[in-house]
Scaffold this motif. Structure first.
Motif, PDB file in Angstrom:
ATOM      1  N   THR A 246       0.817  -1.214   0.000  1.00  0.00           N
ATOM      2  CA  THR A 246       0.000   0.000   0.000  1.00  0.00           C
ATOM      3  C   THR A 246       0.852   1.266   0.000  1.00  0.00           C
ATOM      4  O   THR A 246       0.347   2.342  -0.306  1.00  0.00           O
ATOM      5  CB  THR A 246      -0.922   0.031   1.234  1.00  0.00           C
ATOM      6  N   GLY A 247       2.136   1.146   0.356  1.00  0.00           N
ATOM      7  CA  GLY A 247       3.001   2.306   0.465  1.00  0.00           C
ATOM      8  C   GLY A 247       2.792   3.105   1.732  1.00  0.00           C
ATOM      9  O   GLY A 247       3.421   4.146   1.921  1.00  0.00           O
ATOM     10  N   ARG A 248       1.937   2.614   2.613  1.00  0.00           N
ATOM     11  CA  ARG A 248       1.620   3.365   3.831  1.00  0.00           C
ATOM     12  C   ARG A 248       2.541   3.027   4.992  1.00  0.00           C
ATOM     13  O   ARG A 248       2.822   3.878   5.838  1.00  0.00           O
ATOM     14  CB  ARG A 248       0.166   3.070   4.235  1.00  0.00           C
ATOM     15  N   HIS A 249       3.040   1.775   5.019  1.00  0.00           N
ATOM     16  CA  HIS A 249       3.812   1.333   6.175  1.00  0.00           C
ATOM     17  C   HIS A 249       5.257   1.024   5.795  1.00  0.00           C
ATOM     18  O   HIS A 249       5.519   0.324   4.801  1.00  0.00           O
ATOM     19  CB  HIS A 249       3.183   0.092   6.812  1.00  0.00           C
ATOM     20  N   LEU A 250       6.173   1.549   6.592  1.00  0.00           N
ATOM     21  CA  LEU A 250       7.583   1.222   6.482  1.00  0.00           C
ATOM     22  C   LEU A 250       7.833   0.000   7.356  1.00  0.00           C
ATOM     23  O   LEU A 250       7.539   0.006   8.556  1.00  0.00           O
ATOM     24  CB  LEU A 250       8.430   2.405   6.958  1.00  0.00           C
ATOM     25  N   VAL A 251       8.362  -1.068   6.755  1.00  0.00           N
ATOM     26  CA  VAL A 251       8.544  -2.339   7.454  1.00  0.00           C
ATOM     27  C   VAL A 251      10.028  -2.572   7.674  1.00  0.00           C
ATOM     28  O   VAL A 251      10.826  -2.515   6.725  1.00  0.00           O
ATOM     29  CB  VAL A 251       7.941  -3.505   6.652  1.00  0.00           C
ATOM     30  N   ALA A 252      10.412  -2.844   8.921  1.00  0.00           N
ATOM     31  CA  ALA A 252      11.825  -3.033   9.256  1.00  0.00           C
ATOM     32  C   ALA A 252      11.984  -4.168  10.248  1.00  0.00           C
ATOM     33  O   ALA A 252      11.109  -4.417  11.082  1.00  0.00           O
ATOM     34  CB  ALA A 252      12.412  -1.742   9.839  1.00  0.00           C
ATOM     35  N   GLY A 253      13.110  -4.861  10.153  1.00  0.00           N
ATOM     36  CA  GLY A 253      13.431  -5.916  11.103  1.00  0.00           C
ATOM     37  C   GLY A 253      14.213  -5.360  12.274  1.00  0.00           C
ATOM     38  O   GLY A 253      14.840  -4.295  12.193  1.00  0.00           O
ATOM     39  N   GLU A 254      14.187  -6.085  13.385  1.00  0.00           N
ATOM     40  CA  GLU A 254      14.852  -5.638  14.606  1.00  0.00           C
ATOM     41  C   GLU A 254      15.847  -6.694  15.097  1.00  0.00           C
ATOM     42  O   GLU A 254      15.809  -7.860  14.685  1.00  0.00           O
ATOM     43  CB  GLU A 254      13.819  -5.358  15.705  1.00  0.00           C
ATOM     44  N   MET A 255      16.716  -6.279  16.012  1.00  0.00           N
ATOM     45  CA  MET A 255      17.716  -7.177  16.577  1.00  0.00           C
ATOM     46  C   MET A 255      17.084  -8.313  17.374  1.00  0.00           C
ATOM     47  O   MET A 255      17.628  -9.415  17.441  1.00  0.00           O
ATOM     48  CB  MET A 255      18.670  -6.393  17.484  1.00  0.00           C
ATOM     49  N   ASP A 256      15.940  -8.060  18.006  1.00  0.00           N
ATOM     50  CA  ASP A 256      15.315  -9.053  18.877  1.00  0.00           C
ATOM     51  C   ASP A 256      14.396 -10.021  18.130  1.00  0.00           C
ATOM     52  O   ASP A 256      13.669 -10.794  18.747  1.00  0.00           O
ATOM     53  CB  ASP A 256      14.545  -8.366  20.002  1.00  0.00           C
ATOM     54  N   GLY A 257      14.399  -9.980  16.798  1.00  0.00           N
ATOM     55  CA  GLY A 257      13.587 -10.902  16.014  1.00  0.00           C
ATOM     56  C   GLY A 257      12.189 -10.418  15.693  1.00  0.00           C
ATOM     57  O   GLY A 257      11.411 -11.158  15.088  1.00  0.00           O
ATOM     58  N   THR A 258      11.846  -9.197  16.065  1.00  0.00           N
ATOM     59  CA  THR A 258      10.527  -8.657  15.755  1.00  0.00           C
ATOM     60  C   THR A 258      10.559  -7.880  14.441  1.00  0.00           C
ATOM     61  O   THR A 258      11.617  -7.521  13.929  1.00  0.00           O
ATOM     62  CB  THR A 258      10.022  -7.726  16.869  1.00  0.00           C
ATOM     63  N   ILE A 259       9.361  -7.638  13.900  1.00  0.00           N
ATOM     64  CA  ILE A 259       9.185  -6.790  12.726  1.00  0.00           C
ATOM     65  C   ILE A 259       8.384  -5.576  13.159  1.00  0.00           C
ATOM     66  O   ILE A 259       7.390  -5.708  13.882  1.00  0.00           O
ATOM     67  CB  ILE A 259       8.427  -7.520  11.603  1.00  0.00           C
ATOM     68  N   THR A 260       8.804  -4.383  12.744  1.00  0.00           N
ATOM     69  CA  THR A 260       8.081  -3.168  13.099  1.00  0.00           C
ATOM     70  C   THR A 260       7.425  -2.573  11.853  1.00  0.00           C
ATOM     71  O   THR A 260       8.005  -2.569  10.770  1.00  0.00           O
ATOM     72  CB  THR A 260       9.015  -2.123  13.730  1.00  0.00           C
ATOM     73  N   PHE A 261       6.200  -2.087  12.043  1.00  0.00           N
ATOM     74  CA  PHE A 261       5.435  -1.416  10.986  1.00  0.00           C
ATOM     75  C   PHE A 261       5.250   0.039  11.401  1.00  0.00           C
ATOM     76  O   PHE A 261       4.551   0.323  12.379  1.00  0.00           O
ATOM     77  CB  PHE A 261       4.075  -2.092  10.794  1.00  0.00           C
ATOM     78  N   HIS A 262       5.878   0.953  10.666  1.00  0.00           N
ATOM     79  CA  HIS A 262       5.764   2.388  10.944  1.00  0.00           C
ATOM     80  C   HIS A 262       4.787   3.017   9.961  1.00  0.00           C
ATOM     81  O   HIS A 262       4.947   2.877   8.740  1.00  0.00           O
ATOM     82  CB  HIS A 262       7.128   3.084  10.820  1.00  0.00           C
TER      83      HIS A 262
END
Length: 326
Positions: A246-262
């Motif tokens: 959708t182009g709305r959310h920036l998706v990034a991985g983290e050191m602790d194994g989680t995925i973040t949606f901004h």
């Protein structure tokens, strides 16, 4: 298809066609990823990029460009792993330049390679020497341009963006030449490793190793960052990020194994965090049309961490359109 590089200098290609087809038709997904092709290399795989119009219905378009340490750029057939073509650049002393980053142009007609203080442009149809080999700085002592190894590149309609391990970003356009700026020290870490254009082609996002943030610039006003979001990266390893379909959310991985949606439409809002892996999430790739997300995890552990359980895995996720609102 999905490409994943591993610690044994091998590029593994996985066929995800059945999974995407079953999802698109609303069927129950009952198949896993198929390891279709393995491409071993004689050195460290530094960078690779898919042909922008790749389609499995067109075998000629099934290819990617890759950069291996101390080798020319190679165009690979992703169906067989066969080498299609090589693209080579030399410095003024006729020494082979080794690209640290590579990317296709947006229209797929050119290949760019990022080197130490150089950027090369190759014609896809003409293997061999570059059409254009450009210095990124006038001289070693000059303060103009961008200095150091060109570690990451991103091609978009607004131009070719290049980042270096020295913390410089350069934007190359046909109309205005090159604009350059330096990432503030508090966001730069130990060098840029990833650049991503937002879908609006106005905002350029940058990620660094040994940094706690992802930073965006509005290319219409480069006096300072347009936005800053948290992303923990306490490693020298490249950690990638991207935008959902959708182009709305920036998706990034983290050191602790989680995925973040901004939510880039509301930068001040808290990101949504989803447990995904048991180790660092280094790879993020989104499907261009469907709400599907591929993630890859794993990192090197030193002797003090040898007893920790590692997670070296590749997973595909189905993300609902209103996921970030739950």
């Amino acid at each position: 298809m999905i490409a994943a590089s591993t610690d044994d200098n091998t590029l593994r290609l996985y066929n995800a066609y059945d999974i995407v087809y079953q999802y698109s038709t609303g069927s129950t997904i009952n198949k896993g990823l198929q390891d279709s092709t393995e491409i071993p290399h004689g050195g460290t795989l530094l960078s690779y990029a898919w042909y922008p119009f790749m389609s499995q219905s067109d075998p000629a378009s099934c290819c990617l460009i890759e950069s291996v340490r101390d080798h020319p750029l190679h165009l690979r057939d992703t169906s067989s792993g066969r080498l299609r073509a090589s693209y080579t650049a030399y410095d003024v002393k006729d020494i082979l330049l080794s690209a640290s980053s590579t990317v296709f142009s947006q229209d797929g007609t050119s290949i760019y390679g990022g080197y130490l203080n150089h950027i090369a442009r190759f014609d896809v149809q003409r293997p061999g020497l570059p059409v254009d080999l450009q210095l990124t700085t006038p001289s070693r002592r000059s303060r103009d341009g961008i200095k150091g190894i060109v570690s990451c590149m991103a091609a978009g309609s607004s131009g070719l963006a290049c980042g270096t391990f020295n913390g410089h970003i350069g934007l190359f356009t046909d109309s205005s030449g090159m604009q350059s700026w330096r990432v503030p020290a508090e966001y730069c870490g130990s060098g840029l490793t990833s650049l991503v254009w937002a879908p609006n082609n106005v905002h350029l996002w940058a990620g660094s190793r040994q940094s706690q943030h992802l930073v965006a610039w509005d290319i219409r006003d480069l006096r300072g960052p347009w936005a800053v979001v948290p992303r923990t990266c306490r490693t020298q390893q490249r950690m990638f990020f991207g935008f959902d379909a959708t182009g709305r959310h920036l998706v990034a991985g983290e050191m602790d194994g989680t995925i973040t949606f901004h939510d880039v439409g509301d930068i001040e809002s808290q990101p949504v965090r989803v447990p995904a892996h048991g180790d660092l999430v280094a790879g993020i790739s989104t499907h261009p049309y469907y709400p599907l997300l591929a993630t890859a995890s794993g990192q090197r552990h030193d002797e003090s961490q040898a007893l920790l359980e590692s997670d070296n895995s590749l997973r595909i996720w189905a993300v609902s359109a209103n996921f970030a609102e739950k």
